[in-house]
Design a protein around this motif. Structure first.
Motif, short mmCIF file in Angstrom:
data_model
loop_
_atom_site.label_atom_id
_atom_site.label_comp_id
_atom_site.label_asym_id
_atom_site.label_seq_id
_atom_site.Cartn_x
_atom_site.Cartn_y
_atom_site.Cartn_z
N ARG A 109 5.15 9.38 5.64
CA ARG A 109 6.61 9.36 5.66
C ARG A 109 7.13 9.87 4.32
NH1 ARG A 109 7.26 3.27 8.13
NH2 ARG A 109 6.35 3.71 10.18
N PRO A 110 8.28 10.55 4.30
CA PRO A 110 8.81 11.08 3.05
C PRO A 110 9.28 9.97 2.12
CG PRO A 110 10.37 11.44 4.84
CD PRO A 110 9.13 10.89 5.46
N GLY A 111 9.25 10.26 0.82
CA GLY A 111 9.74 9.33 -0.19
C GLY A 111 8.61 8.59 -0.88
N ASP A 112 8.97 7.92 -1.97
CA ASP A 112 7.99 7.15 -2.73
C ASP A 112 7.66 5.85 -1.99
OD1 ASP A 112 8.27 9.13 -4.62
OD2 ASP A 112 9.38 7.89 -6.06
N VAL A 113 6.45 5.36 -2.23
CA VAL A 113 5.98 4.13 -1.60
C VAL A 113 5.73 3.09 -2.69
CG1 VAL A 113 4.18 3.09 -0.15
CG2 VAL A 113 4.83 5.49 0.20
N LEU A 114 6.21 1.87 -2.45
CA LEU A 114 5.97 0.77 -3.38
C LEU A 114 5.20 -0.33 -2.65
CD1 LEU A 114 6.52 -0.58 -6.15
CD2 LEU A 114 8.55 -1.64 -5.08
N PHE A 115 3.99 -0.62 -3.16
CA PHE A 115 3.22 -1.76 -2.69
C PHE A 115 3.47 -2.90 -3.67
CE2 PHE A 115 0.81 1.86 -1.01
CZ PHE A 115 0.62 1.47 0.30
N VAL A 116 3.71 -4.10 -3.15
CA VAL A 116 3.92 -5.26 -4.00
C VAL A 116 2.83 -6.27 -3.70
CG1 VAL A 116 5.51 -7.08 -4.72
CG2 VAL A 116 6.42 -4.86 -3.96
N GLY A 117 2.04 -6.58 -4.72
CA GLY A 117 0.91 -7.45 -4.48
C GLY A 117 0.45 -8.21 -5.71
N HIS A 118 -0.85 -8.12 -5.97
CA HIS A 118 -1.51 -9.06 -6.87
C HIS A 118 -2.45 -8.37 -7.86
CE1 HIS A 118 0.00 -11.97 -3.96
NE2 HIS A 118 -0.43 -11.12 -3.04
N GLY A 119 -2.77 -9.11 -8.92
CA GLY A 119 -3.55 -8.55 -10.01
C GLY A 119 -4.97 -8.16 -9.68
N ALA A 120 -5.72 -9.04 -9.01
CA ALA A 120 -7.13 -8.72 -8.76
C ALA A 120 -7.28 -7.58 -7.77
CB ALA A 120 -7.88 -9.96 -8.28
N VAL A 121 -6.64 -7.68 -6.60
CA VAL A 121 -6.79 -6.59 -5.63
C VAL A 121 -6.11 -5.32 -6.13
CG1 VAL A 121 -7.22 -7.97 -3.57
CG2 VAL A 121 -4.86 -7.44 -4.20
N GLY A 122 -5.04 -5.46 -6.89
CA GLY A 122 -4.41 -4.28 -7.49
C GLY A 122 -5.36 -3.58 -8.43
N THR A 123 -6.10 -4.34 -9.22
CA THR A 123 -7.07 -3.76 -10.14
C THR A 123 -8.20 -3.09 -9.37
OG1 THR A 123 -6.52 -5.32 -11.89
CG2 THR A 123 -8.71 -4.31 -12.00
N LEU A 124 -8.63 -3.71 -8.29
CA LEU A 124 -9.68 -3.11 -7.45
C LEU A 124 -9.19 -1.79 -6.84
CD1 LEU A 124 -10.95 -6.38 -5.75
CD2 LEU A 124 -12.13 -5.07 -7.54
N LEU A 125 -7.92 -1.75 -6.43
CA LEU A 125 -7.35 -0.51 -5.91
C LEU A 125 -7.26 0.55 -7.01
CD1 LEU A 125 -5.97 1.06 -3.58
CD2 LEU A 125 -3.80 0.06 -4.35
N PHE A 126 -6.85 0.13 -8.20
CA PHE A 126 -6.78 1.07 -9.31
C PHE A 126 -8.16 1.64 -9.62
CE2 PHE A 126 -7.30 1.94 -13.85
CZ PHE A 126 -6.41 3.00 -13.97
N CYS A 127 -9.18 0.78 -9.69
CA CYS A 127 -10.54 1.26 -9.97
C CYS A 127 -10.96 2.31 -8.94
CB CYS A 127 -11.53 0.10 -9.97
SG CYS A 127 -11.38 -1.01 -11.39
#
Length: 195
Positions: free
Chosen positions: A135-153
């Motif tokens: 879908r067009p436009g920016d996407v914002l996920f709102v979540g948590h530190g541990a899984v966010g870090t795992l996604l970043f890695c």
């Protein structure tokens, strides 16, 4: 034409209550104030989708931003924090020690916690399912530190390592391009992000 940006935001400070299950903790007054300030950030202006974990603190953060932007939030239950129900509430020093083990031994279940490798597979799967809608436009996920870090890695091509964890206090964000998944920036406190 600029390509769309995907952001992963961690909820800010929470009201800690050992007698309440962690997924039901809400934002503290400081966390709520920070989320309200974030809702006015210019760099969120092109956001067209907000996807929140089903945990109360994430939903509260997402709702504050969504009201300001005039869009609905979508709750994705599978984007919850790593499952730590086996231990329940841990005092801060003990929690940090177990969290260190969680990241250091991603293929082992530390004290019954969900394995880091499984939590990473889950958060990547759910993120990619949303992005596949295209879908067009920016996407914002709102979540948590541990899984966010795992996604970043995963996104940055790093092995699982707590060295890539967000700064203390929550209310941090990393961003990447939807096309190509190139990381734009690692974890930054939301108050320090400029467009």
């Amino acid at each position: 034409m600029p390509t769309d940006i995907v952001r992963y935001l961690t909820h800010p400070q929470v009201q800690i209550d050992p007698d309440v299950p962690v997924p039901q903790w809400g934002l503290s007054p400081i966390g709520r104030t920070r989320a309200e300030g974030l809702a006015h950030a210019g760099w969120l202006a092109n956001t067209t989708q907000i996807i929140s974990s089903g945990e109360r603190k994430a939903i509260e953060t997402a709702e504050i931003i969504a009201i300001r932007l005039g869009i609905m939030i979508e709750i994705c239950e599978a984007m919850h924090e790593n499952d730590r129900s086996a231990t329940g509430f841990l005092k801060p020093a003990e929690f940090e020690a177990v969290a260190d083990q969680f990241f250091a031994q991603p293929y082992l279940s530390v004290r019954g916690w969900e394995r880091a490798i499984d939590a990473q597979s889950r958060i990547v799967r759910e993120t990619e399912a949303v992005l596949a809608r295209n879908r067009p436009g920016d996407v914002l996920f709102v979540g948590h530190g541990a899984v966010g870090t795992l996604l970043f890695c995963h996104t940055a091509g790093h092995p699982i390592d707590r060295a890539h964890d967000q700064p203390a206090g929550g209310g941090n964000c990393f961003a990447f391009m939807r096309d190509g998944r190139d990381v734009l920036h690692g974890w930054r406190k939301t108050e320090e992000i400029g467009r």
